[in-house]
Scaffold this motif. Sequence first.
Motif, PDB file in Angstrom:
ATOM      1  N   THR A  50      16.993  86.097 -11.125  1.00 50.57           N
ATOM      2  CA  THR A  50      17.359  86.335 -12.809  1.00 50.57           C
ATOM      3  C   THR A  50      17.093  85.355 -13.122  1.00 50.57           C
ATOM      4  O   THR A  50      18.808  83.919 -12.695  1.00 50.57           O
ATOM      5  N   ALA A  51      16.469  84.605 -13.840  1.00 50.31           N
ATOM      6  CA  ALA A  51      16.745  83.862 -15.233  1.00 50.31           C
ATOM      7  C   ALA A  51      17.900  84.198 -16.609  1.00 50.31           C
ATOM      8  O   ALA A  51      17.474  84.996 -16.527  1.00 50.31           O
ATOM      9  N   ASP A  52      18.574  83.467 -16.560  1.00 52.98           N
ATOM     10  CA  ASP A  52      19.370  83.697 -17.440  1.00 52.98           C
ATOM     11  C   ASP A  52      19.106  82.801 -18.999  1.00 52.98           C
ATOM     12  O   ASP A  52      18.311  82.230 -18.493  1.00 52.98           O
ATOM     13  N   GLN A  55      18.475  78.981 -19.387  1.00 52.45           N
ATOM     14  CA  GLN A  55      17.457  78.048 -17.815  1.00 52.45           C
ATOM     15  C   GLN A  55      16.381  78.031 -18.221  1.00 52.45           C
ATOM     16  O   GLN A  55      15.378  78.768 -19.171  1.00 52.45           O
ATOM     17  N   GLU A  56      15.803  77.276 -17.157  1.00 50.25           N
ATOM     18  CA  GLU A  56      14.015  76.771 -17.706  1.00 50.25           C
ATOM     19  C   GLU A  56      13.900  77.927 -16.126  1.00 50.25           C
ATOM     20  O   GLU A  56      13.664  78.388 -15.153  1.00 50.25           O
ATOM     21  N   LEU A  57      12.242  78.493 -16.086  1.00 52.71           N
ATOM     22  CA  LEU A  57      11.808  80.078 -15.544  1.00 52.71           C
ATOM     23  C   LEU A  57      10.227  78.910 -15.100  1.00 52.71           C
ATOM     24  O   LEU A  57       9.803  78.918 -16.278  1.00 52.71           O
ATOM     25  N   LEU A  81       6.191  76.363 -17.597  1.00 54.02           N
ATOM     26  CA  LEU A  81       7.319  76.429 -17.520  1.00 54.02           C
ATOM     27  C   LEU A  81       7.499  77.049 -19.101  1.00 54.02           C
ATOM     28  O   LEU A  81       7.087  76.897 -20.314  1.00 54.02           O
ATOM     29  N   ILE A  82       8.797  77.906 -18.935  1.00 55.92           N
ATOM     30  CA  ILE A  82       9.528  78.686 -20.385  1.00 55.92           C
ATOM     31  C   ILE A  82      10.987  78.432 -20.007  1.00 55.92           C
ATOM     32  O   ILE A  82      11.129  78.245 -19.397  1.00 55.92           O
ATOM     33  N   ARG A  83      11.616  78.586 -21.591  1.00 62.12           N
ATOM     34  CA  ARG A  83      13.019  78.151 -21.781  1.00 62.12           C
ATOM     35  C   ARG A  83      13.519  79.339 -22.691  1.00 62.12           C
ATOM     36  O   ARG A  83      13.004  79.863 -23.870  1.00 62.12           O
ATOM     37  N   LEU A  84      14.186  80.000 -21.879  1.00 61.67           N
ATOM     38  CA  LEU A  84      14.724  81.201 -22.125  1.00 61.67           C
ATOM     39  C   LEU A  84      16.151  81.116 -23.341  1.00 61.67           C
ATOM     40  O   LEU A  84      16.785  80.037 -23.288  1.00 61.67           O
ATOM     41  N   GLY A  85      16.252  81.472 -24.784  1.00 62.45           N
ATOM     42  CA  GLY A  85      16.681  81.046 -25.842  1.00 62.45           C
ATOM     43  C   GLY A  85      17.640  82.344 -25.978  1.00 62.45           C
ATOM     44  O   GLY A  85      17.212  83.613 -25.518  1.00 62.45           O
ATOM     45  N   ASP A  86      18.264  82.434 -27.605  1.00 63.64           N
ATOM     46  CA  ASP A  86      18.937  83.334 -27.938  1.00 63.64           C
ATOM     47  C   ASP A  86      18.375  84.474 -28.490  1.00 63.64           C
ATOM     48  O   ASP A  86      18.509  85.747 -28.228  1.00 63.64           O
ATOM     49  N   ASP A  87      17.064  84.726 -29.442  1.00 64.18           N
ATOM     50  CA  ASP A  87      15.648  84.309 -30.173  1.00 64.18           C
ATOM     51  C   ASP A  87      15.029  85.586 -28.912  1.00 64.18           C
ATOM     52  O   ASP A  87      14.035  85.669 -29.750  1.00 64.18           O
TER      53      ASP A  87
END
Length: 616
Positions: A50-52, A55-57, A81-87
């Motif tokens: 799991t990426a939180d 973090q980058e996936l 490549l995706i980067r997870l943010g708050d919104d």
Amino acid sequence: MLRKLLGIAFAATFLPVTASAASFNSATIRRIIDGREVFIDRREATVDDTADRGQELSTGSSRAEVLFDRRALGFLGNNSLIRLGDDCFRLDRGQVLINGPKNTCLGTKVLGIRGTTYVLSVKDDGSYELAVLSGEATVGDAVETPENENTPDILSMYPTLNPVVGFGSSAWGSNSSGESLGEAAGLILGDASVFVPLSQSMGNNLLYSYSTASSNFDGAWGASTELGYKWFNPDNRSISSLLVGYDGWDGAGCFQSQLALGGLWQQGRWQFGVTGGIPLDQCANNLGFAIGQVGIPLADVGDQSITLSLSPYVLRGIGDSYGGGRVGLNVPIGDQVTLSTYGQYDELLDTVVGGQISYRFATNSGFVNDPNRRPQRPSSPLPWQASEFNTGRPMQIALNRSRGTTPTQPRTNTTPIANTNFNNLINEADTIVRLKAGEEATFSSDGVLLSQGMMSQERFSQLIIETMSGQNLLPESNVINLIYQQLYGLPDRTLLSILGSDWLIAARTPYPRLRGANNLVVPNNKLPNEEDRVEEPEEDIVDVDEPELEPESIELTYVCRANGGNPDFPYFTGGTTGGTLSDAIRFQTTSRSEASCSGRGAGSEGLEPTSPQFLS
């Protein structure tokens, strides 16, 4: 400053304010294909990692299926490549398909969705390409999103099958021993069937029961039931099934019953299967069988195909085995009516021909229950009940209607947009871009719209193949198939298999096991006769020690009979095997001493020596 605060308060009172983008806490890897090059923060990852947030996936040559907090699914393409943010998350490179309420940041803009599957790509110059396959997407400074607490588990949104009831008629007949409709039987039956899905998982696994009953309403009847399991393999888009069942039918003087086993593998509408029947009764005329099947698609009829089947088989009965072959043709007429016919030949039953017509309908208004197909809400004649006015706020003013913007949809929980002013709030409607299913658009790296238009059929097809080939079925795969048909017509076989249409049809179609095809018995005229055994003591009457001298003018009739060996084939018949007394060849002589059976063998292989047995 006081005037600005009053302006913001005024706007918040009279304008419909959009909800903030739904936040996501994690992205869990569910599946990896094309290798193992999937990374979280540049460290190799595996399934269930799991990426939180923050973090980058990313992927190399591999592709990955990702679950976002059980509320959305994503197919991440290779070199992405995706980067997870708050919104929302950001796509920095490559391509991703999203099914479910997962928002994306495009520069300073936010991509929001409404019941949507979309494909987002990043070009080499940093611009974005957005294509909507189903639902609706909006791009703006703040966009509409579903409320978090009302968002269902995406894994519960897969289509399911409804129970199916069928009615029809079947007919078959046999030309046993050259006699028209001989003793092997010939019947016209009325058929009824019930298909019940017992367990369905993730849209590609099914446990079911299937029961049938048939009768000619004049004493002949039969019934069967089976328990089967089917599953879809996304790697090669194949469909496999296994079954175990029971067949029983009323025969002449004995109730026939058998255990049925079978399996079928399908790919590209080609079929490769095998079934068998093991007798469970003690009937003298029972038959066991094993039959293979190769199904060849001949021509497409809608989203199905006319299929030619070639089936070699082996029958086992009355102490011997008999090989044969069957040719069949299956013709679907729409989703509900099917015609089938077949012909077969073997040494025991000779020629058998048969056919069936069946009509099947679902018990819940359709074969497929798809929660993603949302019914259209009827428009209200009263303006305060219409959706564009019913936003849950106590007082509203509809602004900028002359600009042609789409009204906001009803919602109950709203969040004010911070760090702005009254003029920006009023002009926000001008900056929102809306895309419906079948549309695509290009945006700059800052999220500014550069172009927008309808996708061509080739483009829509290309996106499905690029993003969904080799992946699990999506909850909205069936909806995407229906949208494609509305926009461009029926998809080709490749798209239908990728979108799960072939799976939904095959899953609700049990393996055909017709009574006339598989539940046959040994013809009465080929069963051993009881009278043959009664005549055996005739040899004891002959006085070998004191032979009588018969006048030469009297003709004597005799047959050649084996003294031991297989009791079912004791007489010489002139063929490769022995037979019963009724099949034995008669010989004439005028003297008992001249009767000869030299070279006239009997038994199951025709090798047992025989001796004369006089009949007159």
